[in-house]
Scaffold this motif. Structure first.
Motif, short mmCIF file in Angstrom:
data_model
loop_
_atom_site.label_atom_id
_atom_site.label_comp_id
_atom_site.label_asym_id
_atom_site.label_seq_id
_atom_site.Cartn_x
_atom_site.Cartn_y
_atom_site.Cartn_z
N ALA A 90 -10.09 -27.62 -61.19
CA ALA A 90 -10.49 -27.70 -62.60
C ALA A 90 -10.81 -26.32 -63.15
CB ALA A 90 -11.69 -28.63 -62.74
N ASP A 91 -11.48 -25.51 -62.37
CA ASP A 91 -11.76 -24.14 -62.79
C ASP A 91 -10.47 -23.36 -63.03
OD1 ASP A 91 -14.48 -24.56 -62.69
OD2 ASP A 91 -14.75 -23.62 -60.72
N ALA A 92 -9.53 -23.52 -62.12
CA ALA A 92 -8.25 -22.82 -62.25
C ALA A 92 -7.48 -23.28 -63.48
CB ALA A 92 -7.41 -23.03 -60.99
N LEU A 93 -7.55 -24.60 -63.76
CA LEU A 93 -6.86 -25.14 -64.94
C LEU A 93 -7.44 -24.56 -66.22
CD1 LEU A 93 -4.88 -27.02 -66.33
CD2 LEU A 93 -6.53 -28.89 -66.03
N ALA A 94 -8.76 -24.44 -66.29
CA ALA A 94 -9.40 -23.85 -67.46
C ALA A 94 -8.96 -22.40 -67.64
CB ALA A 94 -10.92 -23.94 -67.33
N ALA A 95 -8.89 -21.66 -66.55
CA ALA A 95 -8.50 -20.25 -66.62
C ALA A 95 -7.05 -20.10 -67.07
CB ALA A 95 -8.70 -19.59 -65.26
N ARG A 96 -6.17 -20.96 -66.57
CA ARG A 96 -4.75 -20.85 -66.89
C ARG A 96 -4.42 -21.35 -68.30
NH1 ARG A 96 -3.22 -23.26 -60.99
NH2 ARG A 96 -3.39 -21.30 -59.83
N SER A 97 -5.10 -22.40 -68.72
CA SER A 97 -4.80 -22.99 -70.03
C SER A 97 -5.59 -22.35 -71.17
CB SER A 97 -5.09 -24.49 -70.01
OG SER A 97 -6.49 -24.73 -69.87
N GLY A 98 -6.76 -21.79 -70.84
CA GLY A 98 -7.63 -21.25 -71.87
C GLY A 98 -8.40 -22.32 -72.62
N GLU A 99 -8.37 -23.56 -72.11
CA GLU A 99 -9.03 -24.67 -72.79
C GLU A 99 -10.07 -25.32 -71.87
OE1 GLU A 99 -8.45 -24.99 -75.84
OE2 GLU A 99 -6.52 -23.97 -76.09
N ARG A 232 2.63 -28.71 -75.88
CA ARG A 232 3.31 -27.50 -75.46
C ARG A 232 3.66 -27.62 -73.96
NH1 ARG A 232 3.18 -23.84 -79.50
NH2 ARG A 232 1.55 -24.10 -81.10
N PRO A 233 4.93 -27.44 -73.61
CA PRO A 233 5.39 -27.64 -72.23
C PRO A 233 4.61 -26.85 -71.19
CG PRO A 233 7.27 -27.45 -73.69
CD PRO A 233 6.06 -27.11 -74.51
N ALA A 234 4.24 -25.62 -71.49
CA ALA A 234 3.52 -24.81 -70.51
C ALA A 234 2.16 -25.42 -70.18
CB ALA A 234 3.34 -23.38 -71.04
N LEU A 235 1.49 -25.97 -71.21
CA LEU A 235 0.19 -26.60 -70.97
C LEU A 235 0.35 -27.89 -70.18
CD1 LEU A 235 -1.56 -25.98 -74.41
CD2 LEU A 235 -1.91 -24.77 -72.25
N VAL A 236 1.38 -28.66 -70.49
CA VAL A 236 1.65 -29.88 -69.72
C VAL A 236 1.86 -29.53 -68.25
CG1 VAL A 236 3.30 -31.76 -69.33
CG2 VAL A 236 2.62 -31.17 -71.67
N GLU A 237 2.62 -28.47 -68.02
CA GLU A 237 2.89 -28.04 -66.64
C GLU A 237 1.61 -27.68 -65.91
OE1 GLU A 237 5.44 -24.55 -64.32
OE2 GLU A 237 5.90 -25.06 -66.42
N HIS A 238 0.71 -26.99 -66.60
CA HIS A 238 -0.57 -26.61 -65.98
C HIS A 238 -1.39 -27.86 -65.62
CE1 HIS A 238 0.11 -22.43 -66.48
NE2 HIS A 238 -0.18 -22.36 -67.77
N VAL A 239 -1.45 -28.81 -66.54
CA VAL A 239 -2.26 -30.01 -66.33
C VAL A 239 -1.68 -30.86 -65.19
CG1 VAL A 239 -2.99 -32.21 -67.34
CG2 VAL A 239 -3.13 -30.10 -68.69
N VAL A 240 -0.38 -31.07 -65.21
CA VAL A 240 0.26 -31.89 -64.17
C VAL A 240 0.12 -31.22 -62.80
CG1 VAL A 240 2.48 -32.77 -63.34
CG2 VAL A 240 1.87 -33.00 -65.76
#
Length: 252
Positions: A90-99, A232-240
């Motif tokens: 979850a921490d990594a997802l926040a860092a990569r997505s900025g959300e 946005r595809p990049a954000l979907v990729e990060h979440v998945v």
């Protein structure tokens, strides 16, 4: 009529045998009792141990019924354990997505947020851990509903409250949205809970594919979606990717 699945029949026999007496059994004893090759009995026991249905004593190598059988009537894995497995991802997802990131589970017709990671910026934010969100109006909720027919029926029966003019309050429209969520493997909510806010979420699965939670991001519509209000595809990729990583740790 489809044929019977032999491996399930044999697994059931192993569980019944272990439940029949108070003593723990060795692999050979189980194989002899059921007329199975020792290698087959061992493979069945390893699989049942992996899902928590049997346990092996490390000192004697004997098997007994596992605590996982007691969880069959519950909604899923313990929320604290799920949170513990998801912390780093979850921490990594926040860092990569900025959300901001939320991890949620089903809880009495709502999404219970069991973990919340702030946006990695200096803006004022409030902690949402312990907050309950609407199922039909959030990306997390749509994911959880998409993989649980009883939860969908219960949510519809309880009433689909309108939070914004975009909230899905028609059961057929909601059903279509859940079908789309299952088809693509992730959920999207655009201004359905709060004006100006969008969310993207994906399922967290345990052994066998059972969905035990959902992880997702939330933020301004213009950051999460394009001009057509598509994710946005990049954000979907990060979440998945985060959901899959958590799932691997959960299924462990």
């Amino acid at each position: 009529m489809p044929g019977m699945i032999q491996s399930i029949e044999r697994s059931s026999a192993v569980l019944r045998l272990l439940a029949a007496g108070p003593d723990r059994l060795r692999v050979k004893e189980i194989a002899d009792a059921l007329g199975l090759p020792k290698s087959t009995a061992h493979s069945i026991l390893r699989t049942l141990e992996h899902v928590g249905f049997v346990e092996q004593d490390p000192r004697t190598a004997r098997y007994r019924l596992g605590r996982g059988l007691l969880d069959l009537g519950s909604a899923g894995m313990d929320a604290n354990e799920l949170r513990g497995r998801a912390l780093n991802w979850a921490d990594a997802l926040a860092a990569r997505s900025g959300e901001e990131v939320r991890l949620g589970v089903l809880d009495d017709n709502r999404v219970l947020v069991v973990h919340h990671v702030f946006r990695p910026d200096d803006s004022a934010q409030s902690l949402d851990t312990g907050v309950r969100l609407p199922l039909h109006a959030t990306a997390l909720g749509k994911v959880l509903l998409a993989y649980s027919a009883p939860a969908e029926e219960s949510a519809v029966a309880a009433g689909l409250d309108p939070y914004t003019r975009r909230t899905l309050i028609d059961r057929r429209e909601l059903a279509d949205a859940l079908t789309e969520t299952r088809t693509r493997g992730w959920g999207l909510s655009v201004e359905e809970w709060r004006p100006g806010v969008a969310g993207i979420a994906a399922p967290v699965r345990t052994s066998g594919g059972l969905v035990v939670g959902a992880v997702g991001i939330a933020g301004p519509v213009e950051r999460l979606t394009d001009t057509r209000r598509q994710a946005r595809p990049a954000l979907v990729e990060h979440v998945v990717a985060a959901a899959r990583s958590i799932s691997r740790d959960v299924a462990g």
